[in-house]
Design a protein around this motif. Structure first.
Motif, PDB file in Angstrom:
ATOM      1  N   GLU A 234      35.261  36.842  44.983  1.00 52.29           N
ATOM      2  CA  GLU A 234      34.485  37.170  46.188  1.00 52.29           C
ATOM      3  C   GLU A 234      34.770  38.581  46.688  1.00 52.29           C
ATOM      4  O   GLU A 234      33.858  39.366  46.947  1.00 52.29           O
ATOM      5  CB  GLU A 234      34.805  36.170  47.302  1.00 52.29           C
ATOM      6  CG  GLU A 234      34.152  34.821  47.158  1.00 52.29           C
ATOM      7  CD  GLU A 234      34.465  33.925  48.342  1.00 52.29           C
ATOM      8  OE1 GLU A 234      34.749  34.458  49.445  1.00 52.29           O
ATOM      9  OE2 GLU A 234      34.432  32.692  48.183  1.00 52.29           O
ATOM     10  N   ILE A 235      36.053  38.889  46.867  1.00 55.18           N
ATOM     11  CA  ILE A 235      36.384  40.176  47.476  1.00 55.18           C
ATOM     12  C   ILE A 235      36.046  41.335  46.547  1.00 55.18           C
ATOM     13  O   ILE A 235      35.671  42.419  47.008  1.00 55.18           O
ATOM     14  CB  ILE A 235      37.869  40.236  47.899  1.00 55.18           C
ATOM     15  CG1 ILE A 235      38.818  40.048  46.714  1.00 55.18           C
ATOM     16  CG2 ILE A 235      38.154  39.204  48.979  1.00 55.18           C
ATOM     17  CD1 ILE A 235      40.291  40.147  47.086  1.00 55.18           C
ATOM     18  N   PRO A 270      50.111  41.875  38.103  1.00 51.95           N
ATOM     19  CA  PRO A 270      49.659  42.621  36.921  1.00 51.95           C
ATOM     20  C   PRO A 270      50.259  42.098  35.628  1.00 51.95           C
ATOM     21  O   PRO A 270      51.400  41.632  35.592  1.00 51.95           O
ATOM     22  CB  PRO A 270      50.151  44.043  37.215  1.00 51.95           C
ATOM     23  CG  PRO A 270      51.346  43.863  38.108  1.00 51.95           C
ATOM     24  CD  PRO A 270      51.052  42.646  38.942  1.00 51.95           C
ATOM     25  N   VAL A 271      49.488  42.190  34.575  1.00 57.82           N
ATOM     26  CA  VAL A 271      49.923  41.810  33.228  1.00 57.82           C
ATOM     27  C   VAL A 271      50.101  43.081  32.405  1.00 57.82           C
ATOM     28  O   VAL A 271      49.215  43.940  32.381  1.00 57.82           O
ATOM     29  CB  VAL A 271      48.901  40.874  32.557  1.00 57.82           C
ATOM     30  CG1 VAL A 271      49.242  40.650  31.083  1.00 57.82           C
ATOM     31  CG2 VAL A 271      48.828  39.550  33.299  1.00 57.82           C
ATOM     32  N   GLY A 272      51.244  43.192  31.736  1.00 53.39           N
ATOM     33  CA  GLY A 272      51.516  44.389  30.951  1.00 53.39           C
ATOM     34  C   GLY A 272      51.283  44.229  29.468  1.00 53.39           C
ATOM     35  O   GLY A 272      50.947  45.193  28.781  1.00 53.39           O
ATOM     36  N   VAL A 287      44.021  46.660  39.796  1.00 52.30           N
ATOM     37  CA  VAL A 287      44.978  45.678  40.317  1.00 52.30           C
ATOM     38  C   VAL A 287      45.470  46.108  41.697  1.00 52.30           C
ATOM     39  O   VAL A 287      45.544  45.291  42.619  1.00 52.30           O
ATOM     40  CB  VAL A 287      46.156  45.498  39.347  1.00 52.30           C
ATOM     41  CG1 VAL A 287      47.273  44.680  39.994  1.00 52.30           C
ATOM     42  CG2 VAL A 287      45.683  44.809  38.065  1.00 52.30           C
ATOM     43  N   GLU A 288      45.793  47.375  41.857  1.00 56.60           N
ATOM     44  CA  GLU A 288      46.240  47.865  43.158  1.00 56.60           C
ATOM     45  C   GLU A 288      45.170  47.625  44.224  1.00 56.60           C
ATOM     46  O   GLU A 288      45.475  47.191  45.347  1.00 56.60           O
ATOM     47  CB  GLU A 288      46.579  49.347  43.077  1.00 56.60           C
ATOM     48  CG  GLU A 288      47.827  49.653  42.276  1.00 56.60           C
ATOM     49  CD  GLU A 288      48.195  51.122  42.346  1.00 56.60           C
ATOM     50  OE1 GLU A 288      47.580  51.854  43.150  1.00 56.60           O
ATOM     51  OE2 GLU A 288      49.090  51.544  41.598  1.00 56.60           O
ATOM     52  N   LYS A 289      43.931  47.907  43.889  1.00 61.75           N
ATOM     53  CA  LYS A 289      42.825  47.714  44.828  1.00 61.75           C
ATOM     54  C   LYS A 289      42.677  46.247  45.205  1.00 61.75           C
ATOM     55  O   LYS A 289      42.534  45.902  46.387  1.00 61.75           O
ATOM     56  CB  LYS A 289      41.530  48.231  44.199  1.00 61.75           C
ATOM     57  CG  LYS A 289      40.280  48.062  45.051  1.00 61.75           C
ATOM     58  CD  LYS A 289      39.069  48.662  44.366  1.00 61.75           C
ATOM     59  CE  LYS A 289      37.830  48.573  45.248  1.00 61.75           C
ATOM     60  NZ  LYS A 289      36.667  49.247  44.615  1.00 61.75           N
ATOM     61  N   ARG A 292      45.374  44.979  47.596  1.00 65.30           N
ATOM     62  CA  ARG A 292      45.118  45.379  48.989  1.00 65.30           C
ATOM     63  C   ARG A 292      44.024  44.521  49.604  1.00 65.30           C
ATOM     64  O   ARG A 292      44.147  44.047  50.739  1.00 65.30           O
ATOM     65  CB  ARG A 292      44.722  46.853  49.047  1.00 65.30           C
ATOM     66  CG  ARG A 292      45.843  47.828  48.715  1.00 65.30           C
ATOM     67  CD  ARG A 292      45.452  49.245  49.122  1.00 65.30           C
ATOM     68  NE  ARG A 292      44.219  49.691  48.482  1.00 65.30           N
ATOM     69  CZ  ARG A 292      44.171  50.315  47.308  1.00 65.30           C
ATOM     70  NH1 ARG A 292      45.295  50.562  46.631  1.00 65.30           N
ATOM     71  NH2 ARG A 292      43.018  50.718  46.795  1.00 65.30           N
ATOM     72  N   LEU A 293      42.938  44.319  48.857  1.00 71.93           N
ATOM     73  CA  LEU A 293      41.814  43.539  49.387  1.00 71.93           C
ATOM     74  C   LEU A 293      42.205  42.089  49.629  1.00 71.93           C
ATOM     75  O   LEU A 293      41.773  41.474  50.608  1.00 71.93           O
ATOM     76  CB  LEU A 293      40.630  43.612  48.419  1.00 71.93           C
ATOM     77  CG  LEU A 293      39.928  44.967  48.280  1.00 71.93           C
ATOM     78  CD1 LEU A 293      38.903  44.920  47.160  1.00 71.93           C
ATOM     79  CD2 LEU A 293      39.258  45.366  49.595  1.00 71.93           C
ATOM     80  N   TYR A 294      43.028  41.541  48.739  1.00 69.69           N
ATOM     81  CA  TYR A 294      43.439  40.149  48.881  1.00 69.69           C
ATOM     82  C   TYR A 294      44.315  39.963  50.117  1.00 69.69           C
ATOM     83  O   TYR A 294      44.134  39.010  50.884  1.00 69.69           O
ATOM     84  CB  TYR A 294      44.168  39.695  47.619  1.00 69.69           C
ATOM     85  CG  TYR A 294      44.660  38.264  47.692  1.00 69.69           C
ATOM     86  CD1 TYR A 294      43.768  37.206  47.775  1.00 69.69           C
ATOM     87  CD2 TYR A 294      46.022  37.979  47.675  1.00 69.69           C
ATOM     88  CE1 TYR A 294      44.211  35.892  47.846  1.00 69.69           C
ATOM     89  CE2 TYR A 294      46.476  36.678  47.740  1.00 69.69           C
ATOM     90  CZ  TYR A 294      45.566  35.639  47.835  1.00 69.69           C
ATOM     91  OH  TYR A 294      46.010  34.349  47.922  1.00 69.69           O
ATOM     92  N   LEU A 295      45.262  40.860  50.327  1.00 70.52           N
ATOM     93  CA  LEU A 295      46.116  40.766  51.521  1.00 70.52           C
ATOM     94  C   LEU A 295      45.287  40.894  52.792  1.00 70.52           C
ATOM     95  O   LEU A 295      45.534  40.201  53.790  1.00 70.52           O
ATOM     96  CB  LEU A 295      47.200  41.842  51.469  1.00 70.52           C
ATOM     97  CG  LEU A 295      48.296  41.627  50.424  1.00 70.52           C
ATOM     98  CD1 LEU A 295      49.238  42.822  50.381  1.00 70.52           C
ATOM     99  CD2 LEU A 295      49.075  40.353  50.710  1.00 70.52           C
TER     100      LEU A 295
END
Length: 308
Positions: A234-235, A270-272, A287-289, A292-295
């Protein structure tokens, strides 16, 4: 060293935490269910894992919706109204002084106590057993940045006419065997394929890849109806990111720009690497974005809540 996707910070307060069993509070060491209980005997029941955020249970409506859907699907009467279950949850949190962050609650409902060890629900002689286990349980600080190592296991996510993987049931032996194989291979978690060889999910989290600015995840046909999975979809779409729920193979995974898992406990992680193939040098921009959106979405959800 592989640690799994649910690595947490130990907290001594959990030694004395109170647990709710059918509406009564017990010290952790004294909380018990019958050996004839359907969950202990047969894995017959459904459950939810819910996190506390700023004193509110995040996405509680979605979790309770899924709990009631699962109970209906297996023809099980939870036995209490939804409002009563919500009241019990917050009463237990209050009794434990849990009014901020860093708390995880396991909500479990089984079909009840049986008169004899047998699978037929007609031998159940009590109402459903409802157990609420709250714990002080923070994800390890490195969870947001530590690159997970996944290993593709031989255990498949099966057809819905065998045991529907959409059900969040107590019967998790297939996921446990997948976890064991991944752990023996030195990985954090097992990546599971569907019966056709396409990527389905991980043994305890959902899996996504990033390719050319798009997010791909499985069709959803062979995985749990994940709360965090759905929220991330969704986000991301609201932010203008193309999200494709589709079939894709390990070849797509090995060539991905980024990959990540989602789950109630750790959020977006994150998966490496997958099967020894490195998927980048660190946590990527997508992943960083999404983290932030999830929090921000969790904050929005709990701000709009009123508690009983």
């Amino acid at each position: 060293m592989a640690q799994g996707t649910h690595l947490y910070v130990p907290d001594p307060r959990n030694d004395t935490v109170l647990i709710d069993v059918n509406g009564e509070h017990f010290a952790r060491a004294e909380a018990k269910v019958s050996v004839f209980d359907s969950g202990f005997m047969l894995g017959d029941g459904v459950w939810e894992g819910i996190r506390l955020h700023h004193g509110r249970l995040a996405f509680l409506d979605r979790h309770l919706d899924r709990l009631w859907r699962g109970a209906k699907a297996i023809h099980m009467d939870i036995g209490v109204p939804r409002e009563e279950l919500e009241r019990r949850l917050y009463a237990l949190l209050d009794a434990n002084g849990m009014d901020g962050d860093g708390v995880h609650v396991r909500l479990m409902v089984t079909r009840g106590v049986r008169s004899t060890p047998y699978q037929d629900p007609r031998v159940v002689v009590t109402p459903a057993t409802i157990v609420l286990i709250p714990e002080w349980k923070e994800p390890a600080p490195e969870t947001a940045t530590r690159m997970l190592n996944l290993f593709t296991v031989h255990v498949r996510r099966g057809y819905p006419d065998v045991q529907d993987p959409m059900l969040n049931s107590h019967s998790k032996l297939n996921c446990i065997t997948a976890c064991i194989q991944a752990a023996q291979a030195g990985a954090d978690e097992g990546l599971m394929l569907d019966p056709h060889g396409f990527v389905a999910t991980c043994n305890s989290t959902h899996f996504f890849i990033v390719k050319d600015g798009e997010i791909w995840t499985s069709s959803g046909d062979y995985c749990l109806d994940g709360i965090t999975r759905g929220m991330v979809i969704e986000i991301a779409r609201e932010a203008g990111v193309v999200v494709r729920e589709r079939n894709f193979s390990l070849t797509h995974v090995y060539g991905a720009d980024e990959a990540f898992t989602t789950g109630t406990f750790a959020g977006v992680a994150p998966v490496g690497s997958v099967d020894g193939r490195v998927l980048g040098t660190g946590r990527g921009p997508m992943v960083e974005k999404l983290q932030r959106l999830y929090l921000a979405r969790i904050d929005e959800d709990v701000r709009g809540q009123t508690r009983p």
